[in-house]
Design a protein around this motif. Structure first.
Motif, PDB file in Angstrom:
ATOM      1  N   LEU A  68       9.923 -30.744 -52.271  1.00  0.00           N
ATOM      2  CA  LEU A  68      11.034 -30.266 -51.243  1.00  0.00           C
ATOM      3  C   LEU A  68      12.372 -30.972 -51.790  1.00  0.00           C
ATOM      4  CD1 LEU A  68       9.337 -31.292 -47.944  1.00  0.00           C
ATOM      5  CD2 LEU A  68       9.660 -28.922 -48.786  1.00  0.00           C
ATOM      6  N   MET A  69      12.204 -32.070 -52.492  1.00  0.00           N
ATOM      7  CA  MET A  69      13.499 -32.743 -52.941  1.00  0.00           C
ATOM      8  C   MET A  69      14.125 -31.611 -53.789  1.00  0.00           C
ATOM      9  SD  MET A  69      13.487 -36.861 -52.542  1.00  0.00           S
ATOM     10  CE  MET A  69      11.802 -36.876 -53.419  1.00  0.00           C
ATOM     11  N   ALA A  70      13.241 -31.332 -54.785  1.00  0.00           N
ATOM     12  CA  ALA A  70      13.754 -30.441 -56.053  1.00  0.00           C
ATOM     13  C   ALA A  70      14.185 -29.229 -55.568  1.00  0.00           C
ATOM     14  CB  ALA A  70      12.515 -30.098 -56.999  1.00  0.00           C
ATOM     15  N   LEU A  71      13.672 -28.632 -54.481  1.00  0.00           N
ATOM     16  CA  LEU A  71      14.139 -27.366 -53.861  1.00  0.00           C
ATOM     17  C   LEU A  71      15.306 -27.291 -53.056  1.00  0.00           C
ATOM     18  CD1 LEU A  71      10.718 -25.812 -52.418  1.00  0.00           C
ATOM     19  CD2 LEU A  71      12.060 -24.974 -54.300  1.00  0.00           C
ATOM     20  N   PHE A  72      15.500 -28.514 -52.302  1.00  0.00           N
ATOM     21  CA  PHE A  72      16.946 -28.674 -51.342  1.00  0.00           C
ATOM     22  C   PHE A  72      17.971 -29.492 -52.055  1.00  0.00           C
ATOM     23  CE2 PHE A  72      13.445 -27.940 -48.059  1.00  0.00           C
ATOM     24  CZ  PHE A  72      14.002 -26.802 -47.588  1.00  0.00           C
ATOM     25  N   TYR A  73      17.772 -30.296 -53.202  1.00  0.00           N
ATOM     26  CA  TYR A  73      18.632 -30.995 -53.782  1.00  0.00           C
ATOM     27  C   TYR A  73      19.016 -30.799 -55.049  1.00  0.00           C
ATOM     28  CZ  TYR A  73      18.588 -34.469 -49.718  1.00  0.00           C
ATOM     29  OH  TYR A  73      18.727 -34.880 -48.376  1.00  0.00           O
ATOM     30  N   THR A  74      18.536 -29.791 -55.576  1.00  0.00           N
ATOM     31  CA  THR A  74      18.901 -29.327 -56.960  1.00  0.00           C
ATOM     32  C   THR A  74      19.195 -27.684 -56.735  1.00  0.00           C
ATOM     33  OG1 THR A  74      16.678 -28.827 -57.569  1.00  0.00           O
ATOM     34  CG2 THR A  74      17.468 -30.865 -58.052  1.00  0.00           C
ATOM     35  N   ARG A  75      19.781 -27.244 -57.924  1.00  0.00           N
ATOM     36  CA  ARG A  75      20.080 -25.812 -58.062  1.00  0.00           C
ATOM     37  C   ARG A  75      20.372 -25.419 -59.573  1.00  0.00           C
ATOM     38  NH1 ARG A  75      25.875 -24.476 -55.566  1.00  0.00           N
ATOM     39  NH2 ARG A  75      25.708 -22.842 -57.110  1.00  0.00           N
TER      40      ARG A  75
END
Length: 462
Positions: free
Chosen positions: A215-222
């Protein structure tokens, strides 16, 4: 009269001196519990005052609604607009008084082993006198000469104490993980049910950690940018995998049969929590869109709507945060915790497997030995044979917590622009403090695994 009765009943429910006169409807209470609750109540009171001092909203409301506001401020020599009673410098002074209060009692209660001693009686009573003493210490800090030198020196003391408070919590977390695994492993030797519980809880912990990482990789990265977030998420995820592999490696298992995936699962979940907290505390990154307007990136889109009512978010978040601090203080001051910090652990022969292994009250076997009602609230004197927690360690933890509160409320090293309304505004100092705490936690756990290998002649017990 009603106010007096209400105050008296509250004092009765929190202490043992007045319980013979009222509070008959209150449930029975242990002397050790009531004492710790009263000190925690003092801690909460000063913490609330610190939050009020850091609030510009409260200061503006006081100016508007209090008659003769300027005259009152001049009368108490706090400046024309009481500027000496607000801001980070006022919080530093109030927390200095609270820290001195708990440090004094830390020195006063060293090596108390019996609740019948004179010093123990003072520790467990005289609440009105202690409240006056605490108020005097907090007020007296405003009259310290050479305020600039005092604030500069006290800032470094506060930072040191705050970091030490964090370190103690991390040490006790690692100790908790080892104790949990050892307790349930002891039960698995007698009943197969405990083996199933171990496997189930371990699976749940790792599922939570992996889900948090995704979830952190999805929401806190681009795809473009967010370099800090990508690197830190990858590093912390790799550390969790590394300590898990070390925990089940043959060389560690030979020296520590109780080592397993349950402990590393607990540490992994905590690392993911700290990573999420750190990413949430990082200053926002902005870029220009196609319309040459600044847009915030590297944060969840839905989180931007949560800050519309900033007062509600700040109030709720601050309450939860300091509730966690208070819980950490109280759970860190049991005799088992203080002994764990000195490397003293229960032997495997004394382990009795149970689901709530950490909730057994200290001295429970002596709790019912002496009960006094005296027509009011039932008081259980559970320290008849000896103290059930370390008085000195209790006050020392609250001393460190006072420093931690001081640094947290004033945004650590961004104190000059600190406001309670901007409590959750991201700063680099808070971000790095949380990330370093994450890595220290991993290093502490890793040391407990490899220490027997590095020092084979020394006896280790976790």
């Amino acid at each position: 009269t009603c106010v007096f009765c209400l105050t008296f009943q509250l004092a009765c429910c929190c202490g043992t001196a007045a319980c013979s006169l009222c509070c008959k409807c209150c449930p029975k209470i242990k002397q050790s519990t009531s004492t710790r609750f009263m000190y925690a109540l003092y801690f909460i009171l000063v913490t609330v005052i610190c939050c009020i001092m850091m609030s510009t909203t409260v200061a503006n409301e006081m100016k508007t609604h209090i008659p003769f506001y300027k005259e009152v401020c001049k009368g108490i020599q706090a400046g024309e607009t009481c500027e000496k009673l607000v801001g980070y410098s006022a919080v530093y002074k109030v927390c200095f008084g609270m820290a001195c209060f708990f440090f004094f009692f830390f020195l006063f209660t060293i090596k108390i082993n019996s609740s019948k001693s004179c010093r123990a009686y003072i520790h467990n009573g005289f609440w009105l006198i202690k409240l006056i003493l605490l108020a005097a210490m907090c007020s007296g800090a405003f009259f310290i000469p050479d305020q600039d030198t005092f604030l500069n020196a006290w800032r470094y003391v506060g930072a040191t104490g705050g970091f030490l408070f964090i370190a103690i919590q991390l040490i006790l977390l690692v100790e908790f993980a080892h104790k949990w695994n050892k307790n349930w492993t002891a039960g698995a030797n007698h009943k197969q049910m405990w083996s199933g519980l171990l496997a189930l809880v371990t699976l749940v912990l790792y599922s939570i950690a992996v889900a948090a990482l995704v979830l952190m990789a999805l929401f806190y990265t681009r795809s473009e940018g967010c370099t800090y977030n990508k690197v830190l998420i990858g590093v912390n995820g790799g550390l969790c995998l590394f300590v898990s592999l070390v925990a089940i490696s043959p060389c560690v298992q030979n020296r520590q049969p109780h080592s397993g995936l349950l402990q590393s699962g607990v540490i992994s979940c905590y690392v993911m929590y700290l990573t999420f907290s750190a990413l949430s505390s990082k200053p926002p990154e902005t870029i220009l869109d196609e319309n040459n307007q600044n847009i915030t990136i590297c944060v969840p889109e839905f989180s931007q709507g949560l800050h519309r009512d900033e007062n509600l978010v700040t109030g709720l978040g601050t309450t939860i945060l300091f509730g966690c601090i208070l819980y950490s203080c109280l759970t860190s001051t049991t005799r088992a915790s203080s002994e764990a910090l000195r490397g003293i652990y229960a032997t495997p022969e004394t382990e009795v497997a149970r689901c709530c292994f950490c909730c057994l009250p200290d001295g429970d076997g002596d709790a019912e030995e002496r009960i006094e009602k005296r027509g009011g609230q039932t008081v259980i004197y559970d320290e008849k044979k000896g103290t059930v927690y370390s008085y000195a360690f209790f006050h020392f933890v609250f001393f460190l917590a006072s420093l931690y509160v001081m640094m947290t409320v004033t945004h650590w090293f961004h104190y000059e622009s600190a406001q309670i309304e901007k409590f959750f505004t991201g700063t680099w100092s808070i971000f790095w403090i949380k990330m370093v705490s994450c890595w220290v936690c991993v290093c502490l756990y890793l040391w407990t695994l490899i220490a027997p290998l590095c020092c084979p002649t020394r006896e280790f017990s976790v």
